[in-house]
Structure formats: structure tokens, C-alpha cells
Write an enzyme that holds these catalytic residues in place. Structure first.
Site, mmCIF file in Angstrom:
data_model
loop_
_atom_site.group_PDB
_atom_site.id
_atom_site.type_symbol
_atom_site.label_atom_id
_atom_site.label_comp_id
_atom_site.label_asym_id
_atom_site.label_seq_id
_atom_site.Cartn_x
_atom_site.Cartn_y
_atom_site.Cartn_z
ATOM 1 N N GLY A 21 30.027 61.439 -52.724
ATOM 2 C CA GLY A 21 28.596 62.188 -53.578
ATOM 3 C C GLY A 21 29.077 62.920 -54.673
ATOM 4 N N LYS A 44 37.780 66.322 -52.135
ATOM 5 C CA LYS A 44 36.730 67.044 -52.982
ATOM 6 C C LYS A 44 37.336 67.750 -54.308
ATOM 7 C CE LYS A 44 33.290 68.946 -51.038
ATOM 8 N NZ LYS A 44 32.353 69.936 -50.254
ATOM 9 N N ASP A 146 25.291 78.027 -46.862
ATOM 10 C CA ASP A 146 24.464 76.788 -47.311
ATOM 11 C C ASP A 146 24.581 76.071 -46.068
ATOM 12 O OD1 ASP A 146 23.260 75.245 -49.107
ATOM 13 O OD2 ASP A 146 24.991 74.433 -49.929
#
Length: 335
Positions: A21, A44, A146
Site C-alpha cells: 500500500g 514500511k 488512528d
């Protein structure tokens, strides 16, 4: 989206296999850990704007804390395996975070679950694991900020693992986003109203996710800040004026006076204990919102009530065969 395998130019120990992603702050890759027999990991890459002194201290503190949490190996927290950083330019640092690889998040898990959806014991188990992870973070002074289904990973054995926690300050939570739409659906009212906030914001998100486990769709789907608050008030009612935060841009009287609706109207399958818990999680006033620790001790999770719930739901779920889907399995994952 796949990509040709190639070595990470910043670290020859990792070989990228596919792009998982891309977001506002960087890209996540499926990769091989070449120093560990080619084990699959999630890698990441994050872009951080430099200060004059180098990497922002807030980013250094947060990452050090994330690494420190590894010592506990909590079952509901994704493992951070490695951290590297490189100076990309005088104004930018590239951060490389390597995590254990889990191939589905809660959003995918719900999407893949066939009708009629999750069984009541599976929902209870997922919520208990989610709250276990949140309670652990809060005990170590980390606010996720989040929480949403895309940041909650689910292993093939049904184990829940929280991801992307503690990175809000690394990213710059209030930074202006231009080309990226930030999801408001799980965001607590005090955050939307730009009031001060703390650990209760995560419990609001847990309440939204709790509803989604039953309905398999988001509970509050606003398109703007005001629309999101309106969606919340249409179900929960407009809060008392005394509960409205002071010194915020949007005054209490700018919203319609709406009465609270019965939760069962929107989540028909939820039991009485579940209704009570979700109402405590979705309390508008963060000071009245239940904590993760107290939520775990709520009657919804008490073992002695399981037999009552099971017998009362037999008429509805007798036809639900456990082998139709792992989703409906009533065998809880060990905590």
C-alpha cells in the site's frame, strides 16, 4: 499490486517482493528478510521532514518507545523487527520500519466473511483482543490516534494485532494533507472539534469498530467534519450543552437538537450487555467514556454469562455450521 523483486538500496538485507500500500507518508512493501532465510516481512518506508538539528525529537522518542515495547511481545501488538534511517536530503530523512508480515487486516477479514456474518462469540473474542491491545498501549502511555479496521491485523488463526500505533506524532497528526482523504469515520468528536484529547479517543474508535463487527459496514460515514458530527448525533442524539467542549470553533447550538436513538435499531443482533458496552465506548464526553481496562471487565466479557447467551441464540444460530467459515467459529483465540 506486485513489483519485481529487488534489493532495498538503503539496506541490502531486505528484498522487496510487492507493494502492499501507499499512503500520505510512505509506502509499505512485502519483502524478504535475507539475513533470516528469506522470511517474509512487512517493510514500511516513511518520509520525515528534517529540523535544523536533524530528525525531530518527537520521532526519535516514539520510535524508541516502539522498539522498547518489543521486549513484552504482547500477543495483540504487531512485532517491530527492525528500524533503520537514512539521510535522503538535507531536508528529508527516510525511515525504514520492518514488521512481522500478516496478510490481512480487519477490513479484509470482514469482507471475506460470508453471510450471515460473524457469530456472537467471534465478535466478543475479536473485541476482547482489540481492547487487550489498546489497554497495553495505554498502560505504556501510547495513544494510537488512528484506530480503524485497516490498522488492525488478523492472522489466519484469528489473532488480532494492532499496527501503526505510536506513529501519529512521527507523521505529524495535524499536518495539512492535500491529495489524501483522511477517514473521519472512527475519529472521536473531541478530535473533530479540535479540542485537547488523550487515551479516550482510542476507545471511541473501538466503539465504532464494535458496531462494524456486527454490521460489516462503518457505523458513522461522514464526508466532512460537520457531516461526521451530524451522523453521530443522528444516532446518539445531540449531547448536553454542558458536555460540549469549551473554546472550539463549532458551537453546540450550530447543531439540531436530536434525541438519542435505540442502539438496537442500528445493530439488531447485539445483546443487552453489548448495547451497554457500546454506549459506554461511544460516550460523547471523553471523561465519561469507559477505559480499555474497565471495558475488559465489563459484563459483556464475563465467562459465566456465556451459557446464557449461547442458549438464547440457539434458535437463531443452530443452522450456522462451524465449518462454513472460520469467521463464525465459536472457538475463541487464546489471549
Amino acid at each position: 499490486m506486485s513489483a519485481s523483486s529487488f534489493r532495498d538500496t538503503t539496506d541490502p538485507n531486505y528484498e522487496e517482493v510487492a507493494v502492499i500500500g501507499t499512503g500520505a507518508y510512505g509506502t509499505v512493501y512485502k519483502a524478504r528478510d535475507l539475513k533470516n532465510d528469506g522470511a517474509i516481512v512487512a517493510m514500511k518506508r516513511i518520509r520525515i521532514q528534517n529540523t535544523e538539528e536533524g530528525m525531530p525529537m518527537s520521532a526519535i522518542r516514539e520510535i524508541a518507545l516502539l522498539k522498547q515495547l518489543e521486549n513484552y511481545e504482547h500477543p495483540n501488538i504487531v512485532r517491530l523487527l527492525d528500524v533503520k534511517h537514512t539521510q535522503q536530503s538535507p531536508s528529508e530523512i527516510r525511515l525504514l520500519l520492518v514488521f512481522e508480515y500478516i496478510d490481512q487486516d480487519l477490513a479484509m477479514y470482514l469482507e471475506r466473511c460470508p453471510n450471515p456474518g460473524l457469530g456472537p462469540d467471534r465478535i466478543r473474542d475479536l473485541m476482547q483482543q482489540l481492547l487487550n491491545g489498546v489497554d497495553f498501549l495505554h498502560a505504556h502511555r501510547i495513544v494510537h490516534r488512528d484506530l480503524k479496521p485497516q490498522n488492525i491485523l488478523v492472522t489466519s488463526q484469528g489473532q488480532v494485532k494492532l499496527a501503526d500505533f505510536g506513529l501519529a506524532r512521527v507523521y505529524g497528526f495535524q499536518m495539512a494533507l492535500t491529495s489524501v482523504v483522511v477517514t473521519l469515520w472512527y475519529r472521536a468528536p473531541e478530535v473533530i472539534l479540535q479540542d485537547t484529547y488523550a487515551t479516550p479517543v482510542d476507545l471511541w474508535s473501538c466503539g465504532c469498530i464494535f458496531a462494524e463487527l456486527f454490521n460489516r459496514r462503518p457505523f458513522f460515514c461522514g464526508q466532512t467534519d460537520i457531516d461526521q458530527l451530524n451522523k453521530i448525533f443522528e444516532i446518539l442524539g445531540l449531547p448536553r450543552e454542558s458536555d460540549w467542549p469549551e473554546n472550539v470553533t463549532l458551537p453546540w447550538n450550530s447543531f439540531k437538537l436530536l434525541p438519542p436513538q435505540p442502539i438496537g435499531k442500528f445493530i439488531p443482533e447485539i445483546c443487552q450487555d453489548g448495547k451497554d458496552l457500546i454506549e459506554k465506548l461511544l460516550s460523547f464526553n471523553p471523561h465519561h467514556r469507559i477505559s480499555a481496562h474497565d471495558a475488559l471487565n465489563h459484563s459483556y466479557f464475563r465467562d459465566e454469562l456465556d451459557s446464557v447467551r449461547t442458549s438464547s441464540s440457539l434458535s437463531v444460530s443452530e443452522s450456522d455450521s462451524l465449518d462454513t467459515s472460520d469467521c463464525r467459529s465459536d472457538t475463541p483465540v487464546s489471549k
